[in-house]
Design a protein around this motif. Structure first.
Motif, short mmCIF file in Angstrom:
data_model
loop_
_atom_site.label_atom_id
_atom_site.label_comp_id
_atom_site.label_asym_id
_atom_site.label_seq_id
_atom_site.Cartn_x
_atom_site.Cartn_y
_atom_site.Cartn_z
N LYS A 9 0.81 -1.22 0.00
CA LYS A 9 0.00 0.00 0.00
C LYS A 9 0.84 1.26 0.00
O LYS A 9 0.42 2.30 -0.48
N ARG A 10 2.03 1.18 0.61
CA ARG A 10 2.85 2.38 0.76
C ARG A 10 4.17 2.19 0.00
O ARG A 10 4.92 1.26 0.29
N ALA A 28 0.59 6.12 -7.87
CA ALA A 28 -0.40 7.05 -7.29
C ALA A 28 -1.77 6.83 -7.95
O ALA A 28 -2.80 6.82 -7.28
N ASP A 33 -0.09 4.90 -1.58
CA ASP A 33 0.40 6.06 -0.86
C ASP A 33 1.89 6.19 -1.25
O ASP A 33 2.67 5.27 -0.98
N SER A 74 -1.43 13.79 -4.32
CA SER A 74 -1.33 13.05 -3.05
C SER A 74 0.10 12.57 -2.78
O SER A 74 0.43 12.18 -1.66
N ARG A 76 3.88 12.67 -1.84
CA ARG A 76 4.64 13.57 -0.96
C ARG A 76 6.13 13.47 -1.24
O ARG A 76 6.59 12.44 -1.76
#
Ligand SMILES: NC(=O)c1ccc[n+]([C@@H]2O[C@H](COP(=O)([O-])OP(=O)(O)OC[C@H]3O[C@@H](n4cnc5c(N)ncnc54)[C@H](O)[C@@H]3O)[C@@H](O)[C@H]2O)c1
Length: 327
Positions: A9-10, A28, A33, A74, A76
């Motif tokens: 997920k990340r 993304a 994430d 979204s 970063r």
């Protein structure tokens, strides 16, 4: 196996250049994430702007829905690798293809990422076993080789080292399939599979120009309009089966007589042809076919080529040769 059920997920992207940005866009848009980091905190911040610009370009061109911009926003930026990988499930290393950079980057990712994280390198050419020496978690490290432009090119080569846990590669394969890619597991050898074949083509294209057979423009035209025309649909073994492996063996004899060592037909082709498995016309080659399958395959091939010819016709007004600025 439990491990394959866990979702990635990340993601942390290390190196936000040509490949890192495209992979960040892909991740993304698929709901991951994403944190990216480049060589400095300033470069990482600038990369966010480049990412948004890239996605806006795709939206403006009608390739993506406008919601893609929100997905890009979204993403970063992290100040350094430690911050980027701190909560990552997947660390994707896309730093420059230089061993001294990759060694430091991979060691830092390994030291800072959580124990559960898997670490993938996008190297195009460095042996995976050699890069595995820079991480402690060798079982959770492997090659994940994307192709440019990564958000649009389907293939991803998955390359385990001698120490990679097979379940981790399976998990990566499932993840890539779930985000719409067409992954393939290949062994670690110079150029893996895609670049070995791609660069054999490029080497010979260069030789044709160097030996005065044709100009670069003529080589490009021949390649893309002949066997290149088939490649969106079929790989070399499918194409060879349809052409006839006896024919291919004869052509390779002519090539080896004229071009010398290195051009001999590999034993694999000799054996299969000697066995009478000479392709679709014998209902057996590298693949096997029933008569009904053979007929259906050839008709399907013709439908695909006709559709591709129409698509190319639509792009006709934007011939590459015209925009490439060749004089
Ligand atoms: N360009 C391609 O067509 C292509 C295709 C497949 C694989 N690859 C591979 O992907 C990797 C990246 O290639 P690229 O074309 O994106 O290169 P690139 O030069 O466009 O991007 C590399 C990025 O890494 C950054 N960087 C440099 N040092 C760093 C560090 N210490 N920490 C974090 N970031 C750092 C650079 O500032 C740059 O933004 C290479 O291993 C390359 O072989 C490239």
């Amino acid at each position: 196996m439990a491990i394959s059920g866990e979702r990635l997920k990340r993601a942390a992207i290390i190196g936000a250049g040509t490949m890192g940005l495209g992979v960040a866009e892909c991740f993304a848009l698929n709901g991951l994430d994403v944190v990216l980091v480049d060589e400095t905190a300033e470069a990482s911040q600038r990369a966010l702007g480049s990412l948004e610009e890239r996605v806006r370009g795709h939206v403006d061109a009608g390739l993506l829905p406008s919601t893609a911009i929100k997905a890009a926003q979204s993403v970063r930026a992290a100040a350094d690798i430690a911050a980027a990988v701190a909560s990552a499930d997947l660390v994707f290393e896309a730093a420059p293809e230089r061993i001294e950079i990759k060694s430091a980057v991979l060691a830092e990712c390994d030291a800072r990422a959580p124990a559960r994280a898997i670490i993938a390198t996008n190297t195009s050419s460095l042996p995976i076993d050699e890069l595995a020496a820079f991480v402690e978690r060798k079982d959770r490290f492997f090659g994940m080789h994307w192709f440019n432009p990564p958000e649009w090119t389907p293939a991803v080569e998955l390359i385990p080292s001698a120490h990679t846990d097979a379940a981790i590669v399976e998990r990566a394969l499932e993840f890539l399939l779930a985000i719409g890619k067409r992954p393939a597991k290949v062994a670690s050898a110079p150029g893996f599979v895609a670049n070995r074949i791609q660069f054999a083509l490029f080497r010979e294209a260069l030789a044709c120009v160097e030996e005065g057979l044709a100009t670069p423009q003529e080589v490009d035209e021949v390649v893309r309009s002949s066997f290149g025309f088939r490649l969106p649909f079929y790989g070399p073994f499918q194409i060879a089966d349809m052409a006839g492996l006896d024919v291919y063996a004869s052509i390779m004899d002519v090539l080896s007589a004229g071009l010398g060592a290195g051009w001999e037909a590999p034993q694999l082709l000799r054996d299969i042809a000697a066995d009478g498995r000479i392709g679709t016309k014998a209902l057996a080659g590298f693949y096997s076919y029933s008569e009904a399958e053979r007929v259906a395959l050839l008709l399907e091939r013709d439908k695909r080529y006709a559709a591709l010819a129409r698509l190319l016709g639509e792009f006709g007004a934007r011939e590459l040769g015209q925009s490439a600025g060749s004089d």
